[in-house]
Design an enzyme around this catalytic site. Structure first.
Site: not given
Ligand code: NAD
Ligand code: GLY
Length: 369
Positions: A122, A144, A186, A228, A238, A242, A246, A249, A253, A267
């Site tokens: 939980r 998020k 971003e 942010k 949101e 907020r 997006n 997006h 998406h 992404h």
């Molecule tokens: P990711 O976590 O897949 O990382 C990208 C690649 O880089 C991976 O292969 C990872 O192993 C590698 N990597 C990470 N750090 C590294 C480093 N310092 N040196 C070398 N390699 C490294 O991708 P991302 O772009 O970080 O994140 C994408 C995800 O984030 C998506 O799933 C998306 O939906 C999510 N996201 C979430 C939010 C939120 O608010 N929660 C916002 C934007 C995106």
């Molecule tokens: N990445 C969008 C949010 O955090 O709201």
């Protein structure tokens, strides 16, 4: 120099620390949050291989035991199966609600470990140590968390704020250039959505940010996190503003759905193309001057990012399929499409009730079939 940005959420307030060398301070920074001198660290194989020893050493110096859980890198890990495996490993470590999870990786690890923390017994605390540019400027801040399902991205999740975020700029040195550019999509988003001056600074200094020049990188990450934090503090779940985060997006998406959430289109790359499309769609709808949409597109292109459908593997896409993906998006309400559009650079707004026919017609002008 460490910059500190406060996320003002009352009793759930926390700080985002941004600067070089923070990984080495992780033990002393996280120690005050612990009830027991141990921490579960969720990371992926790549990040753990490159930086795990440094993080472990930092915890050991603070006499904190490290319980590593290393997952497969990639979006496919952010799934029900990946979540089930992670929860099982947390249970096997006999973690309880007084323990803390550290999410050490990009957005995939942050979202997965954050969601696991939200639901494990939980809810237990999580600290985010983001290691991609995207995660440092966006996903690690704001609470998020989510996993994907075969029907779409981030469809199952929770809001679960971290207790602390440590954005160590040094770890970005090992990030592949393509991932750096994807994160930059971003970064530019913050300028485009709400800060013309920052957008103009990026037009002039974006190349330095992408080259990881320390002062430019620190300034860019800190400005994004400030924006942010301010938006999240106003609208944590949101209900309104907020949603501006997006920007790009809804189009993005849909493109990610068409490319199967694969390495074909990261992404951030989808968000880049999505932002350029959103600005051009806004111009086509008469909200924004064509010249401003062109300037947004040019700034995205200058970073080596895609700005249109023709640069996305799989082109040409069927316009009606793209619109169907958009309708399935969780931002669609009552069958109407919701987009983040702009009245100009730095002036994004939430457009509800967008007519699907207008989107289809626009996509046809953009090379969809
Ligand atoms: P990711 O976590 O897949 O990382 C990208 C690649 O880089 C991976 O292969 C990872 O192993 C590698 N990597 C990470 N750090 C590294 C480093 N310092 N040196 C070398 N390699 C490294 O991708 P991302 O772009 O970080 O994140 C994408 C995800 O984030 C998506 O799933 C998306 O939906 C999510 N996201 C979430 C939010 C939120 O608010 N929660 C916002 C934007 C995106
Ligand atoms: N990445 C969008 C949010 O955090 O709201």
């Amino acid at each position: 120099m460490t910059a500190t940005v406060a996320v003002g959420l009352g009793e759930r307030a926390y700080e985002v620390l941004i600067g070089p060398g923070l990984l080495d301070q992780a033990g002393e920074r996280i120690a005050p949050l612990l009830k027991r001198a141990r921490v579960a660290v969720v990371s992926d194989e790549t990040v753990w291989g490159l930086h795990g020893a440094r993080l472990s050493a930092a915890f050991e110096r603070a006499a904190i035991a490290v319980l590593p859980i290393v997952v497969t890198p990639g979006e496919q890990t952010k799934s029900f199966a990946g979540l089930a495996e992670l929860i099982d490993r947390l249970l096997a470590l006999e973690l309880d609600r007084g323990d803390l999870i550290t999410a050490f990786g990009g957005g995939v690890v942050g979202d997965l470990a954050g969601f696991a923390a939200a639901i494990f017994k939980r809810g237990i605390d999580v600290v985010q140590i983001p290691t991609t540019l995207l995660a440092q400027v966006d996903s690690s801040v704001g609470g998020k968390t989510a996993i994907d399902t075969p029907r779409g991205k981030n469809l199952v999740g929770a809001f679960h704020q971290p207790r602390l975020v440590l954005a160590d700029l040094d770890v970005l040195a090992t990030l592949p250039d393509r991932e750096m550019r994807a994160g930059y999509a971003e970064v530019i988003k913050y300028g485009l959505l709400g800060d013309l001056k920052f957008f103009e600074w990026l037009e002039a200094h974006g190349a330095q940010v992408l080259a990881r020049e320390p002062a430019a990188l620190a300034r860019a990450v800190a400005r994004c996190v400030e924006m942010k934090a301010e938006i999240v503090a106003q609208d944590e779940t949101e209900q309104g503003r907020r949603a501006l985060l997006n920007l790009g997006h809804t189009f993005g998406h849909a493109l990610e759905s068409e490319t199967g959430h694969s390495q074909a289109l990261l992404h951030g790359e989808a968000v880049a193309a999505g932002q350029a499309l959103a600005f051009r769609f806004a111009a086509a709808q008469g909200f924004c001057a064509t010249g401003e949409a062109r300037r947004a597109t040019d700034a995205i292109a200058a970073a080596g990012l895609p700005t249109g459908l023709s640069q996305v593997p799989g082109h040409p896409f069927a316009a009606d399929r793209l619109v169907r993906h958009m309708a399935q998006d969780k931002k669609a309400e009552g069958g109407k499409l919701t987009f983040i559009l702009a009245r100009g650079l730095g002036r994004a707004f939430v457009a509800k009730d967008v007519d699907a026919g207008a989107v289809t017609a626009f996509l046809l002008t953009e090379g969809a079939c």
